[in-house]
Design a protein around this motif. Structure first.
Motif, PDB file in Angstrom:
ATOM      1  N   TYR A 166       0.831  -1.202   0.000  1.00  0.00           N
ATOM      2  CA  TYR A 166       0.000   0.000   0.000  1.00  0.00           C
ATOM      3  C   TYR A 166       0.873   1.262   0.000  1.00  0.00           C
ATOM      4  N   LEU A 167       1.868   1.280   0.884  1.00  0.00           N
ATOM      5  CA  LEU A 167       2.762   2.449   0.955  1.00  0.00           C
ATOM      6  C   LEU A 167       3.498   2.653  -0.363  1.00  0.00           C
ATOM      7  N   MET A 168       3.933   1.565  -0.991  1.00  0.00           N
ATOM      8  CA  MET A 168       4.642   1.686  -2.264  1.00  0.00           C
ATOM      9  C   MET A 168       3.742   2.257  -3.350  1.00  0.00           C
ATOM     10  N   SER A 169       2.472   1.873  -3.344  1.00  0.00           N
ATOM     11  CA  SER A 169       1.557   2.393  -4.360  1.00  0.00           C
ATOM     12  C   SER A 169       1.273   3.876  -4.138  1.00  0.00           C
ATOM     13  N   ARG A 170       1.302   4.296  -2.882  1.00  0.00           N
ATOM     14  CA  ARG A 170       1.040   5.704  -2.567  1.00  0.00           C
ATOM     15  C   ARG A 170       2.270   6.584  -2.775  1.00  0.00           C
ATOM     16  N   LEU A 171       3.433   6.077  -2.379  1.00  0.00           N
ATOM     17  CA  LEU A 171       4.660   6.871  -2.478  1.00  0.00           C
ATOM     18  C   LEU A 171       5.377   6.675  -3.799  1.00  0.00           C
ATOM     19  N   THR A 172       5.088   5.606  -4.517  1.00  0.00           N
ATOM     20  CA  THR A 172       5.805   5.122  -5.699  1.00  0.00           C
ATOM     21  C   THR A 172       7.147   4.533  -5.270  1.00  0.00           C
ATOM     22  N   THR A 173       7.837   3.921  -6.204  1.00  0.00           N
ATOM     23  CA  THR A 173       9.108   3.259  -5.886  1.00  0.00           C
ATOM     24  C   THR A 173      10.256   4.248  -5.683  1.00  0.00           C
ATOM     25  N   SER A 174       9.998   5.536  -5.834  1.00  0.00           N
ATOM     26  CA  SER A 174      11.049   6.529  -5.595  1.00  0.00           C
ATOM     27  C   SER A 174      10.628   7.575  -4.566  1.00  0.00           C
ATOM     28  N   GLY A 175       9.474   7.391  -3.957  1.00  0.00           N
ATOM     29  CA  GLY A 175       8.930   8.420  -3.074  1.00  0.00           C
ATOM     30  C   GLY A 175       9.689   8.643  -1.790  1.00  0.00           C
ATOM     31  N   ALA A 176      10.529   7.676  -1.391  1.00  0.00           N
ATOM     32  CA  ALA A 176      11.311   7.838  -0.164  1.00  0.00           C
ATOM     33  C   ALA A 176      12.806   7.923  -0.450  1.00  0.00           C
ATOM     34  N   THR A 177      13.148   8.208  -1.687  1.00  0.00           N
ATOM     35  CA  THR A 177      14.563   8.297  -2.070  1.00  0.00           C
ATOM     36  C   THR A 177      15.286   9.371  -1.250  1.00  0.00           C
ATOM     37  N   GLY A 178      16.420   9.000  -0.694  1.00  0.00           N
ATOM     38  CA  GLY A 178      17.207   9.935   0.093  1.00  0.00           C
ATOM     39  C   GLY A 178      16.847   9.967   1.562  1.00  0.00           C
ATOM     40  N   TYR A 179      15.876   9.154   1.969  1.00  0.00           N
ATOM     41  CA  TYR A 179      15.412   9.166   3.359  1.00  0.00           C
ATOM     42  C   TYR A 179      15.680   7.844   4.066  1.00  0.00           C
ATOM     43  N   PHE A 180      15.802   7.944   5.383  1.00  0.00           N
ATOM     44  CA  PHE A 180      15.706   6.795   6.269  1.00  0.00           C
ATOM     45  C   PHE A 180      14.342   6.900   6.939  1.00  0.00           C
ATOM     46  N   VAL A 181      13.557   5.839   6.865  1.00  0.00           N
ATOM     47  CA  VAL A 181      12.165   5.894   7.295  1.00  0.00           C
ATOM     48  C   VAL A 181      11.979   5.262   8.667  1.00  0.00           C
ATOM     49  N   GLU A 182      11.344   5.990   9.587  1.00  0.00           N
ATOM     50  CA  GLU A 182      10.901   5.408  10.846  1.00  0.00           C
ATOM     51  C   GLU A 182       9.407   5.122  10.728  1.00  0.00           C
ATOM     52  N   TYR A 183       9.029   3.861  10.932  1.00  0.00           N
ATOM     53  CA  TYR A 183       7.624   3.471  10.905  1.00  0.00           C
ATOM     54  C   TYR A 183       7.042   3.574  12.312  1.00  0.00           C
ATOM     55  N   ALA A 184       5.861   4.160  12.422  1.00  0.00           N
ATOM     56  CA  ALA A 184       5.243   4.372  13.730  1.00  0.00           C
ATOM     57  C   ALA A 184       3.726   4.316  13.583  1.00  0.00           C
ATOM     58  N   GLY A 185       3.031   4.538  14.700  1.00  0.00           N
ATOM     59  CA  GLY A 185       1.577   4.497  14.698  1.00  0.00           C
ATOM     60  C   GLY A 185       1.051   3.181  15.253  1.00  0.00           C
ATOM     61  N   GLU A 186      -0.228   3.174  15.626  1.00  0.00           N
ATOM     62  CA  GLU A 186      -0.810   2.000  16.289  1.00  0.00           C
ATOM     63  C   GLU A 186      -0.713   0.734  15.441  1.00  0.00           C
ATOM     64  N   ALA A 187      -0.946   0.852  14.160  1.00  0.00           N
ATOM     65  CA  ALA A 187      -0.921  -0.335  13.300  1.00  0.00           C
ATOM     66  C   ALA A 187       0.468  -0.956  13.239  1.00  0.00           C
ATOM     67  N   VAL A 188       1.494  -0.120  13.230  1.00  0.00           N
ATOM     68  CA  VAL A 188       2.871  -0.618  13.212  1.00  0.00           C
ATOM     69  C   VAL A 188       3.222  -1.238  14.558  1.00  0.00           C
ATOM     70  N   GLU A 189       2.856  -0.552  15.631  1.00  0.00           N
ATOM     71  CA  GLU A 189       3.172  -1.062  16.968  1.00  0.00           C
ATOM     72  C   GLU A 189       2.479  -2.386  17.247  1.00  0.00           C
TER      73      GLU A 189
END
Length: 464
Positions: free
Chosen positions: A185-208
């Protein structure tokens, strides 16, 4: 207040080169047989060894066959790569988990399950899916062969500091929705380049709410959004998972480590370079329809029409659909499937086999479908037997293979034939990724299991 990424990064800075990169200390280097040979050759040319060999762990995974591992590998190229890694590890005094070693498996499965990957660490490997290890609260990322040599020689690496991104997924996941679906889902929303250059921290109730296996899947796929890596702050789920594992701290050292790990959190006032928030209720079981992981839809949705695609992307969109044998606007439900693959560093853990078994229990594998069920490690293989999942799977007509990367990529015997359609729990659906001319639909273990028993692409919620 600094982000957790800043905290871990800053603790590992050796020096900052003016107008240049950061010299970063590395806690753990993993080596497999594909990207390490040239690095070892480089050390030999320079006449040096590994600075801290106790921090380097080696194991073959990409080229290992998933049957008859007690016999010589038939493919000469694969055999040479596997044997070369064993010889290099011996020469340089490195820990090596070879084929048939009970600690062997896919390197990104073995690291966490053996307690080699721990919170607060910096972890690298010559493989893009090293981001998997971020699930324990580490900064883990893939590096190139020359960088592997650099870490071997100095236990450091030169890196430009990435930007920080936090992705929050709030709310509760719906029926049949897994960590794999979250990532797709995240890939479809951000595309395969939407997080380029970033380190991602995943958070929120669903992740926890995710298990460690789910977090490992989510972090594994960070690279498919273009991110340098992804991680989840360590919590009680992390500590419970790691406690008692072979290389994790023991006794009083464990207690001290946990107290330190509890400080590894982004502050309430931490500032990220970018923040995104999603609602778990919007996520359904998903599948891909194209030739990159970002080309995905909910399993019950239709492929986008040509009018829904930006003009600049239409040519690539049509080329992907032509390769896959699909058409704009059509539904994939009911599409006949030739192969199903359960495994890879994305979905080869015990939880994935539990999920698959929960769907196929009491049913029979569709005759038209060839299924490869490949544990991510010998530990997972043992767990499958200990929990009786092997009996459930075998009664349903499935065979469990030996550990390895298997059909995730066409570097071993498990290749999907040209033109055949595979529902795969792996991480990439590029042209030819699973074999020359093979066509790949990425999905969760639940969706893969539904396809395995029906013979067609099916909404897994029908079986839950």
């Amino acid at each position: 207040m600094n982000t957790l990424f800043d905290k871990i990064w800053d603790r590992h800075v050796v020096q900052i080169v003016e107008d240049g990169p950061t010299q970063l200390y590395i806690d753990r280097l993993y080596c497999h047989e594909v990207t390490s040979p040239q690095a070892f050759d480089g050390l030999r040319v320079r006449g040096i060894g590994c600075l801290r060999p106790e921090r380097i762990f080696c194991m073959p995974d990409h080229n290992t066959p998933t049957h008859d591992q007690d016999k010589p590998i038939e493919d000469s190229v694969s055999r040479t790569q596997v044997d070369t890694l064993a010889a290099n590890a011996k020469q340089f005094g490195l820990t090596h988990f070879g084929m048939m070693d009970p600690r062997n498996g896919i390197i990104h499965v073995v690291g966490p399950e053996r307690g080699l990957s721990l919170p607060g660490m910096t972890i690298v490997c010559g493989d893009s899916h090293t981001s998997t290890h971020g699930a324990v609260g580490a900064l883990a990322f893939g590096i190139g062969t020359s960088e592997v040599e650099m870490v071997m020689a100095s236990q450091c690496i030169l890196q430009q500091k990435p930007k920080s991104m936090r992705i929050k997924i709030n709310g509760t996941l719906g029926k049949g929705v897994t960590a794999k679906d979250m990532a797709l889902y995240l890939m479809s929303r951000l595309t395969t380049s939407g997080a380029t250059g970033y380190f991602v921290e995943y958070a929120g109730e669903a992740v926890e709410s995710l298990s460690m296996e789910g977090r490992l899947t989510l972090c594994n796929l960070s690279i498919e959004m273009g991110a340098r890596g992804g991680f989840v702050a360590p919590d009680e789920v992390t500590f419970e998972y790691l406690k008692g594992r072979e290389y994790a701290p023991q006794g009083a050292e464990w207690d001290a480590a946990v107290e330190q790990w509890k400080t590894l959190r982004s502050g309430d006032d931490a500032v990220f370079d970018k923040e995104l928030v999603f609602d778990a209720a919007d996520i359904e079981p998903r599948i891909t329809y194209g030739t990159n992981p970002g080309m995905g839809i909910a399993v019950g949705e239709n492929i986008p029409t040509l009018e829904e695609i930006d003009n600049a992307q239409r040519a690539g969109f049509l080329r992907s659909l032509n390769y896959m044998g699909f058409k704009p606007g059509e539904s994939l439900l009911g599409r006949p499937v030739d192969y199903v693959f359960l495994g890879a560093c994305t979905n080869g853990r015990i939880e994935d086999f539990r999920a698959f078994a929960s769907v196929v229990k009491g049913k029979r594998k569709a005759e038209r479908v060839t299924c490869w069920l490949v544990p991510g490690s010998w530990m997972v293989s043992d767990q499958i037997k200990d929990e009786g999942l092997d009996v459930i799977l075998e009664e349903a007509g499935f065979e469990i293979r030996q550990p390895g990367c298997s059909a995730c990529l066409a570097m071993n015997d498990d290749k999907v034939p040209e033109g055949k359609l595979a529902v795969s729990t792996s991480n990439r659906n590029f042209e030819g990724r699973q074999g020359p001319g093979a066509r790949t639909v990425l999905a969760s273990p639940l969706t893969a299991a539904a396809a395995a028993v029906t013979g067609v692409i099916t909404d897994p919620r029908e079986f839950i």
